[in-house]
Structures are given as C-alpha cells and as structure tokens.
Design a protein around this motif. Structure first.
Motif, mmCIF file in Angstrom:
data_model
loop_
_atom_site.group_PDB
_atom_site.id
_atom_site.type_symbol
_atom_site.label_atom_id
_atom_site.label_comp_id
_atom_site.label_asym_id
_atom_site.label_seq_id
_atom_site.Cartn_x
_atom_site.Cartn_y
_atom_site.Cartn_z
ATOM 1 N N GLY A 120 0.813 -1.212 0.000
ATOM 2 C CA GLY A 120 0.000 0.000 0.000
ATOM 3 C C GLY A 120 0.841 1.255 0.000
ATOM 4 N N ILE A 121 1.890 1.262 0.819
ATOM 5 C CA ILE A 121 2.714 2.468 0.897
ATOM 6 C C ILE A 121 3.489 2.671 -0.396
ATOM 7 C CG2 ILE A 121 4.825 1.448 1.881
ATOM 8 C CD1 ILE A 121 3.209 4.741 3.021
ATOM 9 N N LYS A 122 3.870 1.577 -1.058
ATOM 10 C CA LYS A 122 4.617 1.704 -2.312
ATOM 11 C C LYS A 122 3.760 2.351 -3.392
ATOM 12 C CE LYS A 122 7.960 -0.786 -5.095
ATOM 13 N NZ LYS A 122 8.630 -2.050 -5.388
ATOM 14 N N ILE A 123 2.499 1.917 -3.485
ATOM 15 C CA ILE A 123 1.578 2.495 -4.474
ATOM 16 C C ILE A 123 1.291 3.952 -4.125
ATOM 17 C CG2 ILE A 123 -0.763 2.363 -5.424
ATOM 18 C CD1 ILE A 123 -0.561 -0.713 -4.808
ATOM 19 N N GLN A 124 1.055 4.225 -2.835
ATOM 20 C CA GLN A 124 0.752 5.602 -2.426
ATOM 21 C C GLN A 124 1.912 6.536 -2.756
ATOM 22 O OE1 GLN A 124 -1.612 6.581 1.065
ATOM 23 N NE2 GLN A 124 0.109 7.760 1.865
ATOM 24 N N LYS A 125 3.137 6.112 -2.531
ATOM 25 C CA LYS A 125 4.295 6.958 -2.827
ATOM 26 C C LYS A 125 4.386 7.270 -4.322
ATOM 27 C CE LYS A 125 5.982 7.407 1.325
ATOM 28 N NZ LYS A 125 5.924 8.734 2.007
ATOM 29 N N LYS A 126 3.998 6.298 -5.157
ATOM 30 C CA LYS A 126 4.027 6.539 -6.599
ATOM 31 C C LYS A 126 2.929 7.522 -7.015
ATOM 32 C CE LYS A 126 6.366 2.291 -8.015
ATOM 33 N NZ LYS A 126 6.371 1.124 -8.930
ATOM 34 N N ILE A 127 1.767 7.436 -6.366
ATOM 35 C CA ILE A 127 0.702 8.414 -6.624
ATOM 36 C C ILE A 127 1.171 9.807 -6.193
ATOM 37 C CG2 ILE A 127 -1.634 9.144 -5.980
ATOM 38 C CD1 ILE A 127 -2.345 6.174 -5.701
ATOM 39 N N GLU A 128 1.804 9.874 -5.022
ATOM 40 C CA GLU A 128 2.314 11.156 -4.526
ATOM 41 C C GLU A 128 3.350 11.745 -5.484
ATOM 42 O OE1 GLU A 128 3.830 10.523 -0.615
ATOM 43 O OE2 GLU A 128 1.865 10.052 0.249
ATOM 44 N N LYS A 129 4.173 10.894 -6.076
ATOM 45 C CA LYS A 129 5.201 11.363 -7.011
ATOM 46 C C LYS A 129 4.560 12.049 -8.214
ATOM 47 C CE LYS A 129 9.170 9.755 -9.716
ATOM 48 N NZ LYS A 129 9.978 8.571 -10.119
#
Length: 562
Positions: free
Chosen positions: A46-55
């Motif tokens: 979940g955190i990996k996907i969220q960080k990519k969205i944030e990017k």
C-alpha cells in the motif's frame, strides 16, 4: 524483490465489514490492515503504491509553481475561532485538550494554518501569487467510517492553497490548478469527469470535483453529452410542465393521508401533479418552499442561495402555527410564513394538489397565478435524470462517481476573518484572494481498484503506480531449469530498470495465481511446463487481459517502459 522476502500478508476470506471491492482487495491482498474503525495501517504494498501516486501529484503541482511545505497536524482552537469554523464545522472535527486544558484540533483541513503562515510572512503584492501545498495526514470523525480507506477517520490528503492579489489572479491560479488536476488523473489512467459541486464547509464561490467513474461510487453525477456535468447536490436541470386550462379549486377529504405517495394513491394522481409545502427555519425566520411531489428539497442549494448554514427543518410548533393544522397537511393557500418560495420545477404547473392547512384535507386544482403568492422561483430541489440540460436542453443522464479531488475559489472568506492582508502597488492594505485544492491520496488508490478490478482477471494497476512493473512466476521452483530461467529473467529485467518481483516460494500453482491476481502487476511472466516443453514463456498483459505464448527474445519488446 523476492516474494519470499517481502511482507505481503494475504488472506483467503473477505473482511466481514467490507462492502466494496477496493476494501476487500486491499485487505485480502495485504495492502492494509485495520487498527480501529476508519483507521488503517498501510503495509509495504500500500505504501509503495501511495508513494508513486504522490510522485505524480508532486510532479504536476511543482510544474505550476506550487511549493511543498509540511504543516502541523495539531492546531490551536484560536485560529478556528478567528475563521468562524470552530462553532460551525460540526462533530467531524476531532478536538482535544492539552495538559493545560487548552483546546486543539487534529486538522481536517488546513486553511486556517496556511493563512496564519502567509499573513505573518507575505506583506507585498510583489510576493504574490503565493502557492503552497502539502501531502499529509488528516482527521475527520466520520459518523460512519466505511469502505476501508475510501471513507476513514484518518487519511492522507494533498491539500494546496493559493494567495493572490486580485480576483482575476485567483481565477488564473485556479485554472492552472484545474489543468494540473486533469494531468494528474490522466497520468493515473483513470476514467473521470470534472463536475460542478457545492463548496460545503470549506466555503467559497466556485468549486469543482473530480469524479472517478465507478458503479460503487457514493456520489450521483448528472451529465450531458455537451460536456455539462454536476454533482447531484449542485446539478441544475430544466423541467417542463404541460399547459392546461385553469380549473376551479376544491377541497377534498383525505383521512389519514399525508405523504406524497399516499395522496397520489388516494386521489389516483401522479406525483408530478402534487406540490409539497416544506417549512424551514432560515436564520431565525420561518419560510415556505414549494417542491414538486416527485422531487426532494436540496438544503445545500438553499445554504448557497441564502449564504448561511443556519437552515433547518421547522419545529412542530412552528408548523402548526403557520398552517393551523397538524404535520402532514401543510399547503401554500393561506400559509402564514415570512416568505413563500417555489422550486423552478413548480413554475408553469397547473391544476395541482396541495395540503389544505386543515386536518385530513387537501386542495385540488390549485394554480399559482390565481391562488398562491410566490416571492420568487429558485432552484432548491435535487435535479433528476431525464431533466433537460441547463446549457443545451438535451436530456441529462446519470452515473456514479468517487470523488478524488476538489478545487475551490475561496475569495476572502478566510483572509478577511483572519485579517490576512498585503499592501498593493498603491500602498493600500487588502485581504488576500484565496483558493484551495485537495486530492484524497488513499482514496485515489482505492478508486483505481474500483475502476480497474474485474472478476475474471483480478486487479490491474496502471504501470506508473503499480507496486511492480513485472511479476516473474516460476510454477515449480524445485525444477532447476524453471528456477534458473526465472532468476535469469528477473536479473535481466532489473538491469533494464524495471521494478520486478519474483514469486520464488515453493507453493502450488493455484495459490500463486490467486495471489498474483490480488497483486495486480501489469505484466506477468509465467515460467512453467510450456517452457520445459517448447521454450515458450506465458506473458499476461493485465490491461488487455491478453495472454500469449512468447519466445524469450520477443519478451522484452512486449513489456513497455513505465
């Protein structure tokens, strides 16, 4: 990344409280875990996907000149009292006291804090526009937290704020942010619509929502092929009523018949020929509102029209005083209120039915121009599918949507109340013209699942935000040839800068395929029996659901870059 070394705690069964697909997938797939109602831990996936969205969000916000900051979650009550929201925000605001009994807020949004920052540090028009954003945790004490991270009490949000010298400048900044939002959701490969919306407790004169199309969406959107689209809370429509010759008004006995449905059945009359009279308390005054029987009153539109949140249903005593009758028989003829308004859907109606302001009595063949004095026709009811578009008069259709973004023109709502001013080119002190712009980051992740998941092929993550670009799936890791080829492909793809995961666990194929469907990696390469027999690899393109048996030398040209 080797699957055996990655923390992905999957589970076979759906969580008992899960109502929608994204909640089920995120728990079963090991993306999140629940701590309390509306409070979740993001696990490595979940955190990996969220960080990519944030990017992606950061890329587009930085591009239009917004500067990232990080504001405190905790803010003193004094700021909220200055803005006037301490008393009106409602029970969703999480309030706490420190050891000195001072009131604080766990921020549901940050207009007050950012205004405090700018009023202390920006003094001249030469420093404007000033545009700031953050990606940070928010808190809202939802009355019914549900749908996993879609509607939680603690969530991650990108919130941005702009400060301009003029209204024209504020609109220009708003337009830039609007374009950036379109670029963000396009980058995320989402099917979405930009729709007109109510501003709610944030306030301001103009707002738009960005809605991801999904059958599970909480919001109903009314749209036209001409491009008009609006949340049902905001949507306007044209309703035409057939013209009739005026008939004589008459009273009819309606014993124990009160609701529109009961009146329609008792009088064998369509609901469209009944007009409801609704009494509301508006800033201390009792006002009447006429609504067609097939419509519901829209308090959001009335709050906007009267520019106040002080609107509520009239108390029983006030209704009896205005009608001389018990609840259920209110009507416009002889009604004793300060003013009587009518929804635009009532305009042009002839020979309709209303309450008789008398127990067990209704009036038939009522006509506005003869029997009722209306102060003004206003748009105060919910629009419906089949109404005509206010722009082109074609019929409106509807779809469900998930709100992932909301942008506002705030004007001087906060700068005036908080005395946030700058000096213009003439040395005159003026309040900042403000805007604000939010994106629910976790909610966006869930919205992708709602739109991209299908039962046949499982989850599909778009390449730019997928936890991994490619999954290598060796079906028998005990076979040296299978394991060796899988590891060779794994190393080769990593050297080509792909984000790769290899399922190196010694499990049966059924479990591996089931968990692969939950993982939703855009490209899956299976090394199995076909490879042993013919040297072929199976490549799955999740975006098209297409499987193909492919030679190794053709594999890499069929996996695009992120």
């Amino acid at each position: 990344m080797k699957r055996s070394q990655y923390f992905i705690p999957t589970q076979k069964e759906d969580p008992q409280d899960a109502e929608i697909v994204s909640h089920k997938i995120m728990v079963r797939g090991g993306y999140i875990r629940k701590l309390a109602a509306g409070v979740y831990t993001l696990l490595p996936l979940g955190i990996k996907i969220q960080k990519k969205i944030e990017k992606i969000i950061r890329k587009h916000m930085d591009k239009i000149g917004f500067h990232e900051i990080f504001m405190p979650i905790l803010s003193p009550s004094e700021l909220w009292k200055e803005s006037g929201r301490w008393d009106v925000y409602g029970k969703e605001m999480m309030r706490i006291k420190d050891r000195h009994d001072r009131d604080f807020v766990l921020g549901p949004t940050h207009e007050e804090i950012v205004t405090e920052i700018v009023r202390k540090n920006v003094k001249s028009y030469k420093e404007l526009p000033m545009c700031l954003y953050q990606i940070q945790t928010k808190f809202r004490d939802e009355i019914r937290p549900r749908f996993g991270v879609m509607r939680g009490r603690e969530f991650t949000m990108k919130d941005a704020y702009s400060f301009d010298a003029t209204e024209e400048g504020a609109i220009e900044t708003y337009t830039k942010a609007e374009k950036a939002y379109n670029n963000i959701f396009t980058d995320l490969q989402l099917e979405y619509s930009e729709v007109e919306a109510q501003s709610g407790p944030i306030g301001g004169s103009t707002s738009k929502e960005f809605m991801v199309h999904a059958k599970s969406g909480e919001d109903l959107i009314l749209a036209c092929k001409c491009g008009y689209a609006a949340n049902v809370e905001k949507a306007a429509g044209i309703v035409e009523n057939p013209s009739e010759d005026m008939k004589d008004m008459s009273a009819v006995d309606t014993p124990n018949v009160k609701t529109v449905e009961e009146v329609a059945d008792f009088l064998d009359t369509p609901k469209e020929k009944i007009v409801k009279t609704i009494l509301l308390q508006v800033k201390g005054k009792i006002l009447g509102f006429l609504i067609r029987g097939d419509r519901e009153i829209n308090l959001d539109k009335l709050r906007s029209f009267f520019r106040t949140d002080d609107i509520d249903l009239a108390l029983e005593d006030d209704i009896v005083k205005a009608t001389d009758a018990p609840i259920g028989f209110a009507g416009p003829v002889g009604l004793k209120v300060e003013k009587l308004f009518a929804d635009t859907s009532v305009e042009g109606m002839s020979n309709f039915v209303v309450g008789g302001n008398k127990t067990d009595t209704h009036l038939k063949n009522v006509n506005l121009e003869r029997d009722v004095q209306v102060a003004k026709f206003i748009d105060c009811a919910y629009c419906q599918e089949g109404d005509k578009c206010p722009k082109c008069e074609e019929l409106l259709s509807s779809f469900r949507g998930i709100e992932v973004g909301h942008i506002f023109v705030l004007g001087t709502k906060y700068s005036k109340s908080m005395n946030a001013k700058f000096l213009d080119e003439n040395g005159k002190s003026l309040p900042f013209q403000m805007g604000c712009y939010g994106i629910g980051v976790g909610r966006t992740m869930a919205a992708v699942i709602e739109q991209k998941y299908n039962k046949e092929n499982g989850m599909y993550w778009p390449m730019k935000i997928a936890p991994f670009h490619v999954e290598i799936l060796p079906l028998n890791v005990k076979d040296d040839k299978v394991r060796g080829k899988a590891e060779e492909l794994y190393k080769k793809l990593i050297s080509m800068n792909y984000d790769v995961i290899i399922d190196d666990r010694d499990l049966n194929a059924g479990i591996k395929f089931a968990e692969s469907d939950l993982l939703g990696v855009p490209y899956r390469v299976v090394v199995g029996r076909k490879f042993l027999e013919s040297g072929k690899l199976e490549l799955l393109n999740r975006s098209t659901s297409q499987k193909s048996d492919i030679d190794e030398d053709k594999l890499f040209e069929n996996i695009p870059r992120a």
